[in-house]
Structure formats: C-alpha cells, structure tokens
Design a protein around this motif. Structure first.
Motif, PDB file in Angstrom:
ATOM      1  N   ALA A  36      33.403  43.490  31.232  1.00 48.37           N
ATOM      2  CA  ALA A  36      33.202  43.847  32.647  1.00 48.37           C
ATOM      3  C   ALA A  36      32.500  42.718  33.398  1.00 48.37           C
ATOM      4  O   ALA A  36      32.847  42.399  34.540  1.00 48.37           O
ATOM      5  CB  ALA A  36      32.404  45.142  32.743  1.00 48.37           C
ATOM      6  N   ASP A  37      31.508  42.086  32.757  1.00 50.63           N
ATOM      7  CA  ASP A  37      30.801  40.983  33.415  1.00 50.63           C
ATOM      8  C   ASP A  37      31.744  39.822  33.684  1.00 50.63           C
ATOM      9  O   ASP A  37      31.687  39.184  34.740  1.00 50.63           O
ATOM     10  CB  ASP A  37      29.639  40.515  32.533  1.00 50.63           C
ATOM     11  N   ALA A  38      32.642  39.528  32.712  1.00 48.74           N
ATOM     12  CA  ALA A  38      33.563  38.405  32.882  1.00 48.74           C
ATOM     13  C   ALA A  38      34.508  38.644  34.051  1.00 48.74           C
ATOM     14  O   ALA A  38      34.834  37.713  34.805  1.00 48.74           O
ATOM     15  CB  ALA A  38      34.348  38.187  31.591  1.00 48.74           C
ATOM     16  N   LEU A  39      34.987  39.888  34.222  1.00 50.68           N
ATOM     17  CA  LEU A  39      35.857  40.196  35.355  1.00 50.68           C
ATOM     18  C   LEU A  39      35.155  39.905  36.681  1.00 50.68           C
ATOM     19  O   LEU A  39      35.731  39.294  37.583  1.00 50.68           O
ATOM     20  CB  LEU A  39      36.279  41.667  35.299  1.00 50.68           C
ATOM     21  N   ALA A  40      33.912  40.318  36.798  1.00 51.17           N
ATOM     22  CA  ALA A  40      33.168  40.095  38.041  1.00 51.17           C
ATOM     23  C   ALA A  40      32.911  38.610  38.268  1.00 51.17           C
ATOM     24  O   ALA A  40      33.067  38.101  39.392  1.00 51.17           O
ATOM     25  CB  ALA A  40      31.850  40.864  37.997  1.00 51.17           C
ATOM     26  N   ILE A  41      32.498  37.894  37.231  1.00 48.32           N
ATOM     27  CA  ILE A  41      32.202  36.457  37.379  1.00 48.32           C
ATOM     28  C   ILE A  41      33.470  35.689  37.741  1.00 48.32           C
ATOM     29  O   ILE A  41      33.457  34.793  38.593  1.00 48.32           O
ATOM     30  CB  ILE A  41      31.573  35.934  36.074  1.00 48.32           C
ATOM     31  N   LEU A  42      34.593  36.024  37.103  1.00 49.97           N
ATOM     32  CA  LEU A  42      35.853  35.335  37.386  1.00 49.97           C
ATOM     33  C   LEU A  42      36.246  35.506  38.852  1.00 49.97           C
ATOM     34  O   LEU A  42      36.725  34.572  39.502  1.00 49.97           O
ATOM     35  CB  LEU A  42      36.949  35.887  36.464  1.00 49.97           C
ATOM     36  N   ARG A  43      36.047  36.702  39.394  1.00 44.81           N
ATOM     37  CA  ARG A  43      36.413  36.982  40.779  1.00 44.81           C
ATOM     38  C   ARG A  43      35.464  36.326  41.776  1.00 44.81           C
ATOM     39  O   ARG A  43      35.896  35.797  42.799  1.00 44.81           O
ATOM     40  CB  ARG A  43      36.423  38.486  41.045  1.00 44.81           C
ATOM     41  N   LEU A  44      34.174  36.316  41.478  1.00 42.58           N
ATOM     42  CA  LEU A  44      33.177  36.005  42.496  1.00 42.58           C
ATOM     43  C   LEU A  44      32.721  34.550  42.497  1.00 42.58           C
ATOM     44  O   LEU A  44      32.333  34.029  43.551  1.00 42.58           O
ATOM     45  CB  LEU A  44      31.957  36.918  42.317  1.00 42.58           C
TER      46      LEU A  44
END
Length: 865
Positions: A36-44
């Motif tokens: 979940a953290d990787a999804l947010a970091i990749l997007r932001l």
C-alpha cells in the motif's frame, strides 16, 4: 507489483486478481504494508524527491536504489509504470493500450498522474484504503462522485433540479438578517432594531429634559415667594435680638457676684473633702495593720505544719523510683530476648521460603529450557498436516498421471523362444517380459535383430504429465528435506508429539511460576537470600527450625509482656508517689509564699503608719477635719443667697430667650443666602434650556423615531419571510436527502444481514456514515458498540460503496491487517460477504493471519516469505 530494495524487501513480485479477491499472506516484517505504501509513493513522489518518506525506503547500510514497478489496468489504459529512487534515479511509463506510448522522466510522472486523474477518483481511492490501526474508522463517502452517481440512479439527489442552489441562495438571504448559530438579528435588520432603540432612548431623554425644565420654572417661582417671606422675618428677628441684649446687660454685676461665691464654695468643698479623706485613711491604716499582724502569725503556723508533712512523701517517691529502675532492667532483658527470638523466627521462615522459591526456580528454569528447545524444534521442523496433505496430493497426482499414461500407452510383450539372448532397453529378458511403451524402447536379439518401438502422441503427452507430477512431488520432498511421503508422515507425527509436549511443559512452567513472573521469582529469591544473610543463625543450624523458633519467640513474648505489665504497675506507683510529693511540695511552697507576703504586708503598713504619725498626730487630723467642715457651711450659705437674687431677676429665662433669638436670626440669614444662590442657579439652567431649542429637538427626534419604526416593520417582514422560506426548503431538502441515503442504507443492511442476522438495520447519516445499529429491536450508537462490531460495520460501509460504484469508475478496496476483534462465526460471515462483493469489485487483503480469510471462496492467495 514488483518491489526491489524497498525497506527490508530485497525483491518481491505480487500479482493481484483484477476482478476478484487477492489475499496477500505473510509474517510480520514480510512487506505486506509496503504494498500500500509503494502505491502511494509511486503516485505522489517524483524520483528526484529528497523527502524523508522516500529516503527512508533505502535499506540500512546499503547504498542501492529503491525500485517500484506497477503493471495495471485503469479505465481503458493498460500500462507499466516504473520508478527508481535514491540512487541512479529514473522514471518510465509504457502504455500498452489503447495506444502504445512511452514516456520517461518528469513527462512519465505527469502522464501517469493524468491517467490516474482521468480514470480514478482520488476520494474514492482514499476511502477504500484501510491501513493498519484504522479499521474502526468510517470514511466520509457523501462527496465521492462515483458513489453519488450510483445513488442518483436509485434515489433522489438532494441537490438535483437546482434545489441545492436555491436552498443556498435562501440560506444566504436568511444570513443577511440572522446569525448562523444563534439566529439573532444582524446586518440591516439588527441596524434597524438598534436605530429604533436608540431613537426611543433619545426621545425618552428629551422628554425627561422638557419635564425637568417645567420643574425648574415651578421651583424658581416657589423659591421667590419663600425668599420674600424670609427677608421680612429676618428684619423682625434683628429688632428682637437688640432688645434682649439691652436687658441682659443689667444683670452683669449680679451674675459676677454669684460666680465669685461659687468659686469660694468649690474651694471650701475641696479642702474639707481632703481633710475628711485624711482622717479616713489614718483610721483605715490602723485597722489594716492590726489585721495584717493576725494574718502573718496564722501563715507562719500553717507553714510549719506543711513542712513537717512533706518528708514522708519524698521518701516514698524515691523508693518507688528505685523499684521502677530494677523492673525496667528486667523489661530490657526480656525485650532483647524477644527480639532475638523474633529474628531467629524470621530467619527460619525466610530459609523455608527460600527453599520453596529455589525449588520453583529450578522447575521453572528446566521448563523454560525445554520450552525453548521445543520451540526451536517446531520452528525448524515445518512438516505438519497441511504439508502432508500437499505431499499426498502430489503423490496422488503422480500416481494418477502414471496410470493415465500407462492406460493410453501401447503394451509390449517380449517372449524368448530360442537360445539367443533377448534384451529390452539393455535389460536381459529371462523367458518373457511385458511393459507399457511410454518412451522409445529398443528390443534386440544379439546379432540377429534390433526393434525400436516408438510410443504415440498420447503416450508421449502422458509421460510429460508424469514428469511434471514427479518434479512437483520431488520439489516438495526437497523443500521439506525428506525422502518420501512416509518419512514426512513420521516427521509430522514427531512434530505433533513435540507440540503436545510443548503444551505440557508450558503448563509445568505456569505451575512453577504461579502468579509470579520469572523475574519476580528471581527478585524474591534475591530478597530472601539477602534477608537470610542479614539475620543471625539459630545456634549452628543455618536452616533453622521454624516451629521451634516460633515456640521460643512466643515464650519470649510472654515473658516480655509479663515484665512490661510489672513495669507498668511500678510506673503507676512512681506516678502516684510523685503526684503526692509534688502536691505536698506545692502546698509547702504556697504556704511559704503566703507567710512571706503577709510579713511584707504587715511591715509595709507598720512603716507607713509610723511615717504618717511623724508628720501629723491622730488628734491633729481630727481637729482639722472639724474646722474645715465649719468653713464649708459658711461658703454654702453665700452661694444660696446670690442664687436667690438671680432667680428673682429671671436671668436664666432672659439668657435662654436671647440665645434662641440670636440662633433664629443666624438661621434666617443662612436661609436667605441659600435661596438667593439657588435662584441664581435655577435662572442659569432655565436660560440654557431655552437657548438650546429643547422643544425643537424633541419634535425632530419624535419624527425620526416614527420613520425608523416604519423601516423596522418593513425589514422585519422581509427577515421573517426569509427565515420561513429557509425552514420550508430545509425540511424539503432533508426529506430528499433521506431518500438519497436510502439506497446506501439498503446496501449495507443487505450485506450486514449475512453477518448479524435478519434483525439487523442501521441508521445512516447525511455524510453516508453509520450513526447507529439496531439488532433484534435494540439500538446502540456507533461509538458505543464493541470494537469488533464497529470494525465490521466500517468495512461493510466500504464494501457497500465498492458494490454500488460502477466497476469502470471504481477503485480497489485494500484492507491491511483487519478483523483482529472478530470471532470465528463473524469471520465466516464476513468471508461470505467478501466473496459476494468480490464478484464485481477488486479487493486486496493484506494479512499475517491467513486463517482469518481462509473461508473466502473465490480468493486468490499470494504468500510472502
């Protein structure tokens, strides 16, 4: 998703089921939450960022870049998105559908964000992400556009048909006149009210001023009349004072003679009183001297008697003190013996307790050591019933594949007819042989014939299946380090035995520890050991006998109590003797003081009488007293004669009349002056009032007040109309909103019936949050429900949202480590709900407790190690 050098993850790849449920299992620290953290970091975050949230992704003590790669489908787009952070930074975006495109660097970041913005609602994404520790919180769903669109198709949007805009305009109109929170008047409405109140106050003030001017005029006229009357009376009173002063002058000589006679009388009275007092003092002094002589002799006799009675009391006290000292020595010896016996008893009890603690520690240490060995064994021997089931299934698959292969393969029969040697694939045939041909087979008769038998396609395919089954079976054996299924079954049986033994040893450990921890027992052991070392041993026996020591301590305590009782009795005797001695001593001291006081009093009186007689004898004092009394009688007669003369002249009446007349004249003069000053002040006030145009000001204020009242009536009518219209539209809006909420409520109740039963309903608020739950007729607010129920309701709300939203506009529901509060029945029911919603929505579950989600029927499982 592929992660590399992401925190503690060296490299990991996870594939999610796009249209169903994916359960990602793994122990703690295996990287589940990192997904979940990787999804947010990749997007932001761009790859060039230096923010700490990205810097902290790099593994400790390794200078490598962190890689995140995502292959996804969102809307019409199918793309691969890659970023490398911290070292050798880079970003790439490869779009596979609907049109092939490639981007790098910031252009890739911007294009990916554009795809996300186009195909994914950010609020919906955030609402459907349940991170660790947040599973009890409800998201605010009312403003999520995809959900609003879904609800509008089944209910009535409270803001449709322009109703929301009209309500807002009406609310703005109401806010022109009333405050938001208290509903008090404001703006033009409040200004109109304040202006009317101000003008009413001004008119009231001016009315008071007009009334005051009328009162001033009336008072000025009344004061003029009083002033005239006071001046006439002033002239009359001045003439009366002049006449009385003339009559008072004729009495001057007579009054002077009377005053001289009074002075003479006063002097004679003082001298006669002094002579009488001197005679009285002399008589009193003689009488007091006689009484003092009697008191002195009586006090001396009493002192002699008390002095004789004092000595027996002193002797008794000293004897009782000696006896008390002897008994106290016995008490001290008994107390020391009692203390030693108590110390011996404490040591004996401590030794006994220490032996018990040592035994418990030994048993606990042995049990802890065995627990550690058993846990190590169980951690290193992973073959359990699940593994056995997998191996048995693999072996069965191998047997089935072999049977299937043999069933379709041709049968080869070789029979030796002569003396020549026959071989099949190099194996000598003795007599005859039969086998299934599943691969190229060579039959040879030495020096005579060689026959090659080739199997058909069906047999070859069966052989490939057998090879795959053999490889899977062999891989399981290699993974668990066993040679056969039988060996694995033996290992599983041994593991079950060791697991049972672990439970037994843990019971033994709990029995040894009791209610204490191992550290508490160690502390108790150290405390008892120190206590045993600090107390004296009983004779030469370090262990001590608690029962014998208890008996000795009890006997010493009895001896001490007996000695203390005797000491108490002796102390009572000492106290009694002391009190008697002190009482006798006090009596003797008081008698001594009294005798001395009487002697001093007698001697002083005797000295004073001797000195007085030297100055004047007793007979001379009496003679002078008689002579002065005669002179006093002559003075009294003179005063009486002159008083009679004044009385006949009526001097007192004349004086009183003159004094009163003078006072009346002074009062009239003051009154005239005060009235004249008041008239001047009133005249000034009247002139000022007339100059200021008071009546004109009053008329203008009255007219302004009437205008302000008409304006207030008009403003009040508009304000009340705005408030009434707002209340009517608000009621309509609330009813429309209730119909808008209804489909969402129905979706939650349909899903929740599986979990809570048919008696389950909820109350949903305007923000699309669950306000309360009703179960079998009992309603509780959401905040008063148990943690497990709140968690289940919060997840049901998200599931209802995911179910209602169009899949083309939806977002994945991600649940990280939930259902820590749920029992087995609720877990099973929630699994059924997940299975239902997962048919139309993508659900990703991250957990380190696989058992919680093992009952979801259509879930795809990914295991992290």
């Amino acid at each position: 998703m592929r992660l590399k050098d992401f925190r503690s993850i060296e490299e990991s790849e996870v594939r999610f089921d796009a249209a169903n449920i994916t359960v990602v299992e793994g122990p703690n620290e295996s990287g589940k939450s990192s997904i979940a953290d990787a999804l947010a970091i990749l997007r932001l975050h761009k790859d060039s960022t230096n923010k700490s949230v990205v810097k902290n992704l790099k593994p400790v003590h390794r200078d490598v870049g962190t890689e995140i790669e995502l292959e996804a489908q969102s809307g019409p787009y199918h793309f691969t998105y890659f970023k490398r952070y911290n070292s050798q930074r880079s970003t790439t975006l490869s779009i596979h559908e609907p049109v092939v495109e490639s981007f790098t660097g910031d252009a890739a970041h911007e294009r990916a964000n554009a795809i996300f913005d186009e195909t994914l609602d950010a609020q919906l994404w955030d609402a459907l992400q349940i991170t660790q520790g947040q599973s009890l919180l409800q998201p605010l769903l009312a403003d999520i556009e995809p959900l609003k669109g879904a609800l509008e198709s089944t209910g009535e949007d409270p803001g449709s048909s322009g109703g929301g805009g009209l309500l807002n305009r009406v609310a703005d109109e109401r806010l022109r006149y009333f405050t938001e929170t208290t509903g008090k008047p404001k703006g033009d409405y409040a200004a109109a009210i304040n202006e009317v109140e101000r003008l009413e106050g001004e008119v009231t003030r001016l009315t008071d001023d007009v009334d005051k001017a009328d009162r001033l005029a009336t008072q000025f006229a009344r004061n003029g009349k009083d002033l005239l009357e006071k001046k006439v009376a002033q002239v009359d009173k001045a003439e009366q004072v002049a006449d009385l002063e003339a009559r008072s002058g004729a009495l001057g000589d007579l009054r002077s003679a009377f005053e001289v006679a009074e002075l003479t009388l006063a002097k004679a009275e003082v001298i006669a009183e002094a002579a009488a007092s001197a005679a009285t003092v002399r008589t009193t002094l003689v009488d007091e001297l006689d009484a003092a002589r009697v008191s002195r002799d009586s006090a001396a006799g009493q002192l002699a008697v008390l002095t004789t009675d004092l000595q027996p009391h002193i002797d008794r006290y000293e004897s009782s003190v000696v006896t008390l000292g002897e008994i106290k020595a016995v008490v001290l010896a008994a107390a020391e013996a009692s203390r030693l016996a108590a110390d011996h008893l404490s040591r004996a009890m401590a030794v006994t307790d220490l032996a018990s603690v040592v035994d418990r520690l030994q048993r606990a240490d042995a049990a802890r050591s065995e627990v550690q060995d058993l846990v190590t064994y169980l951690d290193t021997h992973s073959i359990d019933e699940t593994v056995i089931s997998e191996m048995a299934a693999a072996q069965l698959a191998l047997t089935t594949a072999a049977s299937r292969r043999d069933a379709v393969a041709p049968r080869l029969t070789v029979e030796q007819l002569g003396a020549e040697q026959v071989t099949v694939d190099g194996v000598v045939v003795d007599g005859s042989a039969q086998r299934s041909v599943v691969a190229d087979t060579l039959v040879e008769v030495g020096g005579i014939v060689r026959v090659r038998v080739v199997p058909g396609d069906d047999a070859a395919g069966g052989s490939s299946d057998v090879a795959d089954a053999e490889e899977k079976y062999a891989a399981l054996l290699r993974q668990h380090h066993v040679g056969s299924l039988e060996a694995a079954q033996s290992a599983s049986a041994e593991r079950s035995f060791q697991s049972a033994r672990l439970a037994e040893v843990r019971v033994e450990l709990a029995s040894a520890l009791g209610d204490s921890s191992h550290e508490a027992l160690m502390q108790q052991h150290a405390t008892l050991l120190a206590r045993v070392g600090s107390l004296p041993p009983v004779a030469d026996d370090d262990t001590g006998d608690a029962q014998a020591a208890d008996e000795v301590a009890e006997a010493a305590e009895v001896a001490l109590e007996t000695a203390v009782a005797e000491a108490s009795a002796a102390q009572v005797e000492v106290d009694i003797a002391r009190e008697a001695r002190d009482a006798a001593t006090q009596g003797s001291l008081r008698a001594t003081q009294q005798a001395e006081m009487q002697r001093v009093w007698h001697d002083d009186l005797e000295r004073r009488l001797t000195l007085a007689r030297k100055r004047q004898g007793d007979d001379d004092v009496e003679a002078r007293r008689v002579a002065l009394l005669t002179e006093l009688g002559v003075a009294v007669a003179g005063v009486d004669a002159r008083r009679t003369a004044l009385a006949s002249a009526d001097a007192d009446m004349l004086e009183a009349e003159l004094t009163n007349a003078r006072g009346s004249l002074a009062r009239l003069t003051t009154d005239v002056s005060d009235i004249e000053a008041s008239q001047n002040q009133l005249l000034g006030q009247l002139e000022a009032t007339g100059a200021n145009g008071l009546q004109d000001e009053f008329d203008a204020a009255t007219a302004d007040l009437e205008d302000a009242r008409r304006l207030l009536m008009s403003t009040t009518a508009r304000a009340r109309a705005a408030r009434l219209l707002h209340a009517t539209l608000s009621a309509h809006h609330s009813e429309a909103q209730r119909r808008y909420v209804a489909p969402f409520k129905q979706a939650i109740e349909a899903l929740g019936a599986t979990v809570f039963g048919k008696g389950f309903t909820v109350a949903v608020g305007p923000a699309l949050t669950i306000d309360s739950r009703t179960l079998d007729g009992k309603t509780l607010p959401f905040d008063q429900l148990s943690g497990g129920t709140r968690e289940q309701l919060a997840i049901l709300g998200r599931l209802a949202c995911a179910q209602l939203v169009d899949p083309a506009e939806g977002a994945p529901l991600v649940i990280d480590d939930a259902f820590g509060y749920a029992d087995d029945d609720r877990l099973l029911a929630m699994s059924q709900v997940f299975n239902l919603v997962g048919q139309t929505a993508q659900i990703i579950i991250l957990t380190c407790y696989p058992r919680r989600f093992q009952d979801i029927g259509n879930a795809h499982t990914v295991r992290l190690t």
